[in-house]
Design an enzyme around this catalytic site. Structure first.
Site, PDB file in Angstrom:
ATOM      1  N   ARG A  28       0.887  -1.218   0.226  1.00 18.48           N
ATOM      2  CA  ARG A  28       0.024  -0.062   0.100  1.00 18.48           C
ATOM      3  C   ARG A  28       0.923   1.272   0.149  1.00 18.48           C
ATOM      4  O   ARG A  28       1.930   1.447   0.411  1.00 18.48           O
ATOM      5  CB  ARG A  28      -1.033   0.078   1.183  1.00 18.48           C
ATOM      6  CG  ARG A  28      -1.945  -1.171   1.256  1.00 18.48           C
ATOM      7  CD  ARG A  28      -3.052  -1.036   2.363  1.00 18.48           C
ATOM      8  NE  ARG A  28      -3.570   0.202   2.591  1.00 18.48           N
ATOM      9  CZ  ARG A  28      -3.724   1.180   3.609  1.00 18.48           C
ATOM     10  NH1 ARG A  28      -2.732   0.998   4.261  1.00 18.48           N
ATOM     11  NH2 ARG A  28      -4.266   2.227   3.560  1.00 18.48           N
TER      12      ARG A  28
ATOM     13  N   LYS B 276       3.928  -6.953  12.046  1.00 14.22           N
ATOM     14  CA  LYS B 276       3.005  -7.187  10.568  1.00 14.22           C
ATOM     15  C   LYS B 276       3.364  -8.595  10.189  1.00 14.22           C
ATOM     16  O   LYS B 276       4.417  -8.950  10.046  1.00 14.22           O
ATOM     17  CB  LYS B 276       3.487  -5.891   9.623  1.00 14.22           C
ATOM     18  CG  LYS B 276       2.479  -6.103   8.353  1.00 14.22           C
ATOM     19  CD  LYS B 276       2.707  -4.898   7.642  1.00 14.22           C
ATOM     20  CE  LYS B 276       1.771  -5.172   6.523  1.00 14.22           C
ATOM     21  NZ  LYS B 276       1.790  -3.675   5.471  1.00 14.22           N
TER      22      LYS B 276
ATOM     23  N   ARG C 145      -2.021   4.609  14.952  1.00  9.34           N
ATOM     24  CA  ARG C 145      -1.159   4.030  15.732  1.00  9.34           C
ATOM     25  C   ARG C 145      -1.819   4.060  17.313  1.00  9.34           C
ATOM     26  O   ARG C 145      -2.511   5.066  17.645  1.00  9.34           O
ATOM     27  CB  ARG C 145      -0.048   5.194  15.792  1.00  9.34           C
ATOM     28  CG  ARG C 145       0.593   5.267  14.301  1.00  9.34           C
ATOM     29  CD  ARG C 145       1.619   4.203  14.116  1.00  9.34           C
ATOM     30  NE  ARG C 145       2.346   4.183  12.659  1.00  9.34           N
ATOM     31  CZ  ARG C 145       1.836   3.848  11.777  1.00  9.34           C
ATOM     32  NH1 ARG C 145       0.770   3.422  11.578  1.00  9.34           N
ATOM     33  NH2 ARG C 145       2.661   4.107  10.610  1.00  9.34           N
TER      34      ARG C 145
END
Length: 319
Positions: free
Chosen positions: A118, A183, A317
């Site tokens: 992305r 991730k 965040r």
């Protein structure tokens, strides 16, 4: 499969991440010279395969590698499947063939020379170490019909990974998959067609399976992979399960919309009920995450009430 890759895959099939295999043994089993073995090993390293080479001991994989069994994959799904040892981008390949594809058609590769994430980020795509997956889908009512699809895809991926014994996973809006708060996988959906008539979508998924130390150094955020699992998922099985789950969930999405997935999303949402900060360019807003609405926007409870936020430049965040 090209002759160039047949020999390299044979070498990988003989190598192990548990013990060294001598160059002489590889040469004998393959019926080639030791110089040829060395040349193929060097080429594999150029494609990002991490291989230890120790004089007097031979070669050993730094990480386990699971390669796709293309014959079994093709036999196990109803749609067409395009499989490559190397390709610039699985999404790019599908985008260039949208006129020939049907919903559910699939492209997978072992290596991407131009893998994308992305916001224009590069997706590190070494040969054989990870899963690079793209699936095609056509929406007859246009782009509005696909609103919120990335959340559906995230729910599908979480369900499949859990079925392979992957615990402690969750989602970060809009579609990042985290393992132990690092991730593990990403989703990139690209569109072609018209806003108010038929549009075509390519659903790109990348899953970190066995990241080498050197590859990990080039990633600018905390990452995780599946290598610490007691049993590494077989990549062919993973692709088959993911393609089928996606078809099932997208068909449900077409019938009932994102409302059918809100509970699944909430159960996987790492930030639900927590204070967060939404970053939007130079601006930000703080509040408590209250999940998503039926268009896929993230809901944030602030002193001014609950507001919905959506857009490609929004990131989450923890506060």
């Amino acid at each position: 499969m090209s002759d160039n890759w047949v020999r390299k895959r044979e070498i990988l099939g003989l190598l192990s991440s548990e013990h060294f295999v001598s160059g002489e043994e590889l040469a004998t089993q393959l019926g080639i010279s030791r110089a040829a073995v060395s040349k193929h090993v060097d080429a594999l390293e150029d494609y990002g395969v991490a291989i230890y080479s120790v004089k007097g001991r031979g070669y050993k994989l730094a990480n386990p590698i699971s390669l796709i069994d293309s014959a079994r994959l093709i036999q196990s799904i109803d749609n067409r499947c395009f499989y490559f040892d190397e390709i610039p981008s699985t999404n790019g390949f599908m985008l260039s063939h949208t006129g020939e594809l049907k919903s559910g058609d699939l492209c997978v590769a072992e290596y991407q020379s131009a893998g994308r994430g992305r916001r224009g980020r590069t997706w590190v795509s070494p040969y054989g170490h990870h899963l690079y997956f793209s699936q095609f889908w056509s929406f007859p009512q246009g782009m509005a019909q696909a609103m919120g699809l990335s959340l559906v895809v995230a729910c599908s991926l979480v369900e499949v990974l859990k079925s392979f014994g992957v615990d402690n996973i969750g989602v970060k809006w809009p579609n990042d998959i985290y393992l132990n708060y690092k991730k593990l996988a990403g989703i990139l959906i690209e569109m072609s067609g018209q806003a108010d008539s038929e549009c075509q979508l390519i659903i790109g998924i990348g899953v970190n399976m066995a990241m080498s130390e050197d590859q990990g150094k080039g990633i600018d955020q905390p990452w995780s992979d599946l290598s610490a699992l007691a049993t590494m998922p077989n990549k062919t099985d993973l692709v088959i399960a993911l393609q089928k789950q996606l078809k099932k969930d997208i068909q449900l999405f077409e019938r009932e919309g994102l409302a059918a997935f809100k509970m699944r999303w909430q159960a996987a949402d790492l930030f639900y009920g927590k204070e967060i900060r939404l970053l939007m360019g130079e601006n930000h807003v703080e509040g408590i995450c209250r999940g998503v609405d039926e268009q896929g926007a993230v809901l944030l409870e602030t002193a001014d009430g609950t507001q919905a936020y959506i857009g490609g430049e929004i990131s989450l965040r923890p506060k």
